[in-house]
Design a protein around this motif. Structure first.
Motif, PDB file in Angstrom:
ATOM      1  N   VAL A 138       0.863  -1.179   0.000  1.00  0.00           N
ATOM      2  CA  VAL A 138       0.000   0.000   0.000  1.00  0.00           C
ATOM      3  C   VAL A 138       0.904   1.235   0.000  1.00  0.00           C
ATOM      4  O   VAL A 138       1.759   1.378   0.873  1.00  0.00           O
ATOM      5  N   PRO A 139       0.725   2.102  -0.983  1.00  0.00           N
ATOM      6  CA  PRO A 139       1.650   3.224  -1.138  1.00  0.00           C
ATOM      7  C   PRO A 139       1.413   4.354  -0.135  1.00  0.00           C
ATOM      8  O   PRO A 139       0.317   4.516   0.401  1.00  0.00           O
ATOM      9  N   ALA A 140       2.461   5.126   0.062  1.00  0.00           N
ATOM     10  CA  ALA A 140       2.340   6.351   0.843  1.00  0.00           C
ATOM     11  C   ALA A 140       1.605   7.390   0.010  1.00  0.00           C
ATOM     12  O   ALA A 140       1.755   7.449  -1.213  1.00  0.00           O
ATOM     13  N   ASP A 177      -4.747   3.025  -0.126  1.00  0.00           N
ATOM     14  CA  ASP A 177      -4.927   2.558  -1.498  1.00  0.00           C
ATOM     15  C   ASP A 177      -6.353   2.759  -1.999  1.00  0.00           C
ATOM     16  O   ASP A 177      -6.740   2.228  -3.031  1.00  0.00           O
ATOM     17  N   GLY A 178      -7.157   3.492  -1.249  1.00  0.00           N
ATOM     18  CA  GLY A 178      -8.532   3.740  -1.662  1.00  0.00           C
ATOM     19  C   GLY A 178      -9.524   2.683  -1.206  1.00  0.00           C
ATOM     20  O   GLY A 178     -10.704   2.769  -1.517  1.00  0.00           O
ATOM     21  N   SER A 179      -9.080   1.698  -0.446  1.00  0.00           N
ATOM     22  CA  SER A 179      -9.976   0.634   0.011  1.00  0.00           C
ATOM     23  C   SER A 179     -10.612   0.999   1.358  1.00  0.00           C
ATOM     24  O   SER A 179     -10.213   1.963   2.015  1.00  0.00           O
ATOM     25  N   ASP A 180     -11.581   0.197   1.775  1.00  0.00           N
ATOM     26  CA  ASP A 180     -12.252   0.415   3.057  1.00  0.00           C
ATOM     27  C   ASP A 180     -11.290   0.292   4.239  1.00  0.00           C
ATOM     28  O   ASP A 180     -11.574   0.802   5.317  1.00  0.00           O
ATOM     29  N   GLY A 181     -10.161  -0.376   4.056  1.00  0.00           N
ATOM     30  CA  GLY A 181      -9.191  -0.533   5.134  1.00  0.00           C
ATOM     31  C   GLY A 181      -8.390   0.715   5.436  1.00  0.00           C
ATOM     32  O   GLY A 181      -7.664   0.758   6.420  1.00  0.00           O
ATOM     33  N   ASP A 182      -8.535   1.745   4.598  1.00  0.00           N
ATOM     34  CA  ASP A 182      -7.766   2.974   4.811  1.00  0.00           C
ATOM     35  C   ASP A 182      -8.211   3.735   6.049  1.00  0.00           C
ATOM     36  O   ASP A 182      -7.387   4.239   6.808  1.00  0.00           O
ATOM     37  N   CYS A 183      -9.516   3.873   6.221  1.00  0.00           N
ATOM     38  CA  CYS A 183     -10.041   4.751   7.258  1.00  0.00           C
ATOM     39  C   CYS A 183     -11.371   4.205   7.776  1.00  0.00           C
ATOM     40  O   CYS A 183     -12.192   3.729   7.001  1.00  0.00           O
TER      41      CYS A 183
END
Length: 157
Positions: free
Chosen positions: A43-45, A137-143
């Protein structure tokens, strides 16, 4: 509606939620000023610029967020002072009884630990801009967001 007092930030009181990023005293460079954490390989910065609205337009506060897999750092670029609101974790939701609001000088940045419940950035009297670094990465796991009972921040003066 509950009022949360805004108190000057203190590194020790803020430590459960993250660390302060302050200019080096003597050396021209301060390496590893804060831990940069990413628990999702690949997952990128994301270095983003974030506009923050003033206190008056941001209240009442109705939700908090956390980033389960990444630290999140904010460096004020055009901000005289700002307020951060944090809460301890209570089994995967914010502990609303433990809400804290800190006044941060514009020359001090901060880095939230992964999973630290916090509110969006709030400037005091004028919009401001922050540089923000987080792995996403734009997924639900981000926030993850959590609704809280509406609160106002109590400004002195």
């Amino acid at each position: 509606m509950r009022l949360i007092p805004i108190v000057p930030i203190d590194a020790a009181r803020f430590a459960p939620f993250g660390s302060l990023l302050e200019a080096p005293d003597k050396d021209p460079r301060q390496d590893r000023a804060a831990a940069v954490v990413n628990t999702r390989p690949g997952v990128p910065a994301n270095l983003a610029l974030v506009r923050s609205e003033p206190y008056a337009t941001a209240m009442p506060l109705r939700r908090l967020e956390r980033h389960p897999h990444s630290s999140q750092a904010f460096l004020p670029l055009s901000v005289s002072a700002y307020v951060v609101v944090v809460a301890p974790d209570a089994g995967g939701v914010p502990d609303e009884a433990g809400l804290l609001a800190f006044l941060v000088p514009g020359g001090v940045g901060l880095s939230y630990h992964p999973n630290a419940w916090h509110a969006h950035m709030v400037t005091l009297d004028a919009p401001g801009v922050f540089a923000m670094l987080v792995h996403e990465d734009g997924s639900d796991g981000d926030c993850v967001f959590a609704r809280i009972a509406p609160v106002e921040l109590a400004r002195e003066g």
